[in-house]
Write an enzyme that holds these catalytic residues in place. Structure first.
Site, short mmCIF file in Angstrom:
data_model
loop_
_atom_site.label_atom_id
_atom_site.label_comp_id
_atom_site.label_asym_id
_atom_site.label_seq_id
_atom_site.Cartn_x
_atom_site.Cartn_y
_atom_site.Cartn_z
N GLY B 8 0.85 -1.20 0.00
CA GLY B 8 0.00 0.00 0.00
C GLY B 8 0.88 1.24 0.00
N GLY B 13 1.67 4.14 3.99
CA GLY B 13 2.71 3.33 3.34
C GLY B 13 3.92 4.15 2.96
N HIS B 233 -20.09 9.23 7.67
CA HIS B 233 -19.86 10.67 7.64
C HIS B 233 -21.20 11.34 7.44
CE1 HIS B 233 -18.38 14.62 6.69
NE2 HIS B 233 -17.15 14.24 6.99
N SER B 247 -16.77 17.91 2.90
CA SER B 247 -15.83 17.91 4.03
C SER B 247 -16.41 18.55 5.30
CB SER B 247 -14.58 18.69 3.62
OG SER B 247 -13.77 18.90 4.75
N ARG B 282 -19.08 13.01 14.60
CA ARG B 282 -19.75 12.49 13.40
C ARG B 282 -20.81 11.44 13.72
NH1 ARG B 282 -14.36 12.12 9.48
NH2 ARG B 282 -14.09 14.36 9.33
N HIS B 339 -17.77 5.98 5.66
CA HIS B 339 -16.63 6.85 5.37
C HIS B 339 -15.31 6.34 5.91
CE1 HIS B 339 -14.43 10.48 4.56
NE2 HIS B 339 -14.18 10.70 5.83
N LEU B 379 -5.41 11.65 9.30
CA LEU B 379 -4.16 12.01 8.61
C LEU B 379 -3.01 11.95 9.61
CD1 LEU B 379 -5.23 14.90 6.19
CD2 LEU B 379 -4.47 12.61 5.58
#
Lengths: 235, 545
Positions: B8, B13, B233, B247, B282, B339, B379
């Protein structure tokens, strides 16, 4: 409507055109159209002759990954953001689809774009140490940042190379995506500017006839001409 | 260790490959496509971190508490502490790699508010943060590729892991250029294959993230964790080709959710939760939208065109392009969709699985998000998990000899031959995958109960009974064919995990057990043994050490 697709079973076989009948609403994208043709128990061409599922690549399906780059009605485009309504009138007419021809065919619309990445590696398109120039005035810095933001969005989809009259197979002239990466590297690390400038001169400036068709087809609307101006100033 | 295989090439990765190469470990980075095609480029909103310059009152401790609270008691404190404490280093390094963060007049990175967080601590690049991080990491990684420390292996898909006596020594890959299985050995293997969106059809993620690798490893003895926690989401739009994400940055910038009642706008979240109602986590917002039972709209038009183009240009472009609606002029109709997967491969703090020398990082691993993930934390965790695994691998002694895997390879080749020759059923793979997606969406929705989960399991068992005898379709990629069974097994494991958790917590809401129950305050672990799916609660917190 008719959907005419240039197909090829494997890298070693001959290519051939095949036409399909399809009836989809105008707001359907070409990606969804191919899916629609593929989602059938027995796929047949327009004459009713049984055929195989159409091979193509996709990942994000919303215009930010570059997988589904192909040539649609002679315009290099992303299938996921090209809509039937813009290709045929009232559902009548023909949509012609073929793979990018500047890259080796793998299967149908799937091409091998490895050369893009190999060339960027060969020409050392990396930053090494990040040292952006801090001498520039605020307004200039703001403009640089905006350009860097836009340029870093490059999908490496290959559409700019497909449309380019100067790009052949990536052996010498490396095209718009290369020019933009040259700009990104030298703006992030001016110490590499001279070295990158040399690569730029050899693999871009010497071969570009400035048709700028690359900018017309770029899905990210990258103003390559601005990267060129900045690189030329550095040179 | 001397070498590692990373499966990946998204943000996790690539980060792992970079950190390993920095330490002199040779990396083979395997993915069918280049990193630009990975799901990571879809991450929009931002990355969380409390930097030395932060909003007044904020602290790393507060980021830790928000994350633990968001995870409803299921994320381990030690892991989350490491995650949040490393955020500054990670964000600084991204800046140094050339990530184009959005900045203020003085060149300082901007922060936006995100759901479930006490302060503004989400750093961003417009509304294309993932794409910008990918671009920067691709360049950073290229430096090590040019030096021969990282070798990219494109056109290759994971087939299985080479495991012997509880130790992983490599993988078998399907090489699409050679149309054959290829063995590859190394001291360590790192799985970074993302979540399993495609199990639910065309959701907000990439069509490439199908969960096969996690499913296959599960059948090879790797334990999975918390599969029932799937993030819906709250704000996505329906288009002809997939559900697309609007977003959370829109709500972070002040976006308001409402529905219409007698022609009047009802800001139902603000009415129930106060002025910050639109920035609840969420899981809560998705349930509230689901419960509203009518069309819900998201409005950001009051921000004005100029500000929208400055802060959310990609969101505006997306809506214009795919639904012909201008968010600078009118509200957009939204609904929840699958999501993110909080669950996945069970890993210890060092990101090693229950199989020695086999690691998992990024979304495919389960560690930091408990029962619900905060926006902006993925992230961060994609990179943090990669760094932890890389450090562990680089500091270990080489693994030693590789056993003979000729038998496994032979079995694999025989398996693919059998698939090509099969003609037992009239169902092609595509149909079964569509039926699977329908089942998952219907029976494992925002609200579940015993009956829906049992019915889902029954359906999957039926699809599994067909999987061995389907028609081979030569025009479908081999991966799509051989992946079907393990994807179904992962789906079965997910439904079984959801059935076993008889309470409601975070993203897992059971209509028949609507309250949180302290006796379930531990992770669900599921294991596989010859067709038997066994769940248990990790009450001793084995995976938090």
């Amino acid at each position: 409507m008719k959907v005419k697709i240039l197909r090829q079973v494997s890298p070693f076989s001959e290519s051939y055109w095949e036409t399909f009948d399809a009836d989809v609403p105008g707001e359907t994208s070409v990606a969804a159209l191919i899916d629609h043709i593929n989602y059938n128990d027995d796929i047949t061409d327009e004459t009713g002759r049984p055929t195989t599922r159409i091979g193509w690549e996709c990942s994000c399906l919303q215009g930010v990954c570059g997988s589904c780059a192909m040539v649609i009605n002679e315009v290099p485009s992303l299938a996921c953001e090209t809509f039937v309504r813009d290709l045929v009138k009232d559902g009548n007419g023909t949509i012609t689809i073929r793979p990018l021809r500047k890259f080796p065919i793998v299967h149908d619309l799937v091409v091998d774009r490895s050369s893009i990445f190999e060339n960027l590696k060969k020409t050392s398109m990396y930053v090494e140490e990040y040292r952006p120039s801090s001498k520039a005035k605020k307004a200039k810095q703001k403009e640089e940042l905006a350009h860097r933001y836009q340029t870093a969005k490059c999908l490496k989809c290959g559409l700019c190379l497909e449309v380019c009259p100067n790009y052949v197979n990536g052996e010498r002239f490396l095209g718009a995506l290369f020019a933009n990466d040259c700009y990104l590297v030298s703006s992030r690390n001016p110490e590499r500017s001279a070295e990158v400038g040399k690569q730029y001169a050899e693999h871009f400036a010497a071969g570009c006839s400035k048709s700028l068709s690359c900018m017309d087809v770029c899905p990210m609307k990258i103003p390559t001409i601005a990267s060129m101006a900045k690189m030329n100033r550095k040179a | 260790m001397r070498d590692a295989i990373v499966i990946g090439s998204g943000i996790a990765g690539m980060t792992c490959a970079i950190r390993l190469a920095e330490r002199g470990v040779h990396v083979c980075l395997v993915s069918p496509f280049p990193s630009e095609r990975s799901q990571s480029v879809l991450a929009a909103g931002g990355i969380n971190g409390v930097l030395s310059e932060h909003e007044e009152g904020d602290s790393v401790a507060c980021h830790i508490e928000d994350t633990l609270r968001g995870g409803c008691g299921l994320a381990g404190r030690k892991a989350v502490t490491g995650l949040c404490e490393s955020a500054e280093d990670i964000i600084r390094r991204l800046e140094k790699a050339g990530t184009v963060f959005s900045v203020d007049e003085n060149g300082r990175p901007l922060r936006r508010a995100f759901g479930g967080q006490s302060f503004r601590r989400t750093y961003y690049c417009g509304s294309a943060t993932g794409k910008h991080i990918v671009s920067a990491l691709v360049m950073e990684l290229r430096r090590y590729e040019a030096r021969g420390l990282v070798e990219r292996k494109l056109w290759s898909c994971f087939y299985s892991a080479l495991i012997s006596d509880g130790r992983c020594c490599g993988v078998i890959l399907y090489d699409e250029t050679k149309l054959d299985l290829i063995p590859l050995t190394a001291d360590a293997v790192v799985i970074a294959t993302g979540g399993q969106n495609a199990m639910f059809g065309k959701t907000t993620g990439s069509t490439q993230c199908d969960g096969y690798t996690a499913g296959k490893l599960f059948t090879q003895g790797v334990e999975l964790k918390n599969l029932e926690f799937i993030q819906y989401h709250p704000t996505t739009i329906e288009t002809k080709q997939k559900r697309m994400l609007i977003s959370e940055a829109v709500r972070g910038e002040g976006g308001r959710l409402f529905y219409l009642e007698d022609g009047r706008r009802v800001y139902f979240l603000e009415d129930k939760y106060g002025p910050n109602g639109n920035l609840m986590t969420r899981d809560i917002i998705s349930r509230e939208i689901d419960a509203a039972g009518k069309t819900v709209w998201l409005d950001i038009s009051f921000l004005g065109e100029e500000e929208i183009m400055r802060r959310l240009p990609e969101v505006r472009d997306l809506c214009l392009k795919y639904i012909g609606l201008d968010i600078a002029k009118e509200p957009v109709p939204v609904a929840p969709s699958v999501h993110f997967f909080m669950g996945g491969i069970a890993v210890h703090l060092n990101h090693e699985t229950n199989i020695k020398n086999l690691f998992a990082i990024g979304e495919c691993a389960s560690m930091y998000h408990g029962a619900n993930r905060l926006g902006g934390n993925s992230l961060l965790s994609a990179q943090y998990s990669a760094i932890v695994a890389a450090e562990e691998i680089a500091s270990r002694a080489p693994a030693g000899g590789v056993p003979d895997f000729a038998a496994e390879l032979g079995e694999g080749r025989a398996h693919l031959r059998k698939l090509k020759e099969s003609s037992g059923s009239r169902f092609p793979v595509t149909y079964i995958r569509e039926m699977l997606a329908d089942t998952m969406r219907e029976d494992l929705g925002i609200t579940r109960d015993e009956a829906s989960l049992r019915s889902g399991i029954k359906s999957i068992d039926y699809y599994l009974s067909l999987a061995d005898g389907i028609n081979y379709d030569s025009s479908v990629a081999m991966h799509e064919l051989y992946s079907l069974k393990a994807i179904l097994q992962l789906a079965r494991a997910t439904l079984t995990s959801a059935e076993s958790r008889r309470e409601s917590r975070g993203a897992h809401f059971r209509a028949d057990y609507p309250c949180e129950d302290d006796s379930y305050a531990a992770a669900t672990i599921i294991s596989y043994d010859e067709g038997r799916y066994s769940t248990r609660l990790d009450e001793e917190r084995k995976y938090e050490s």
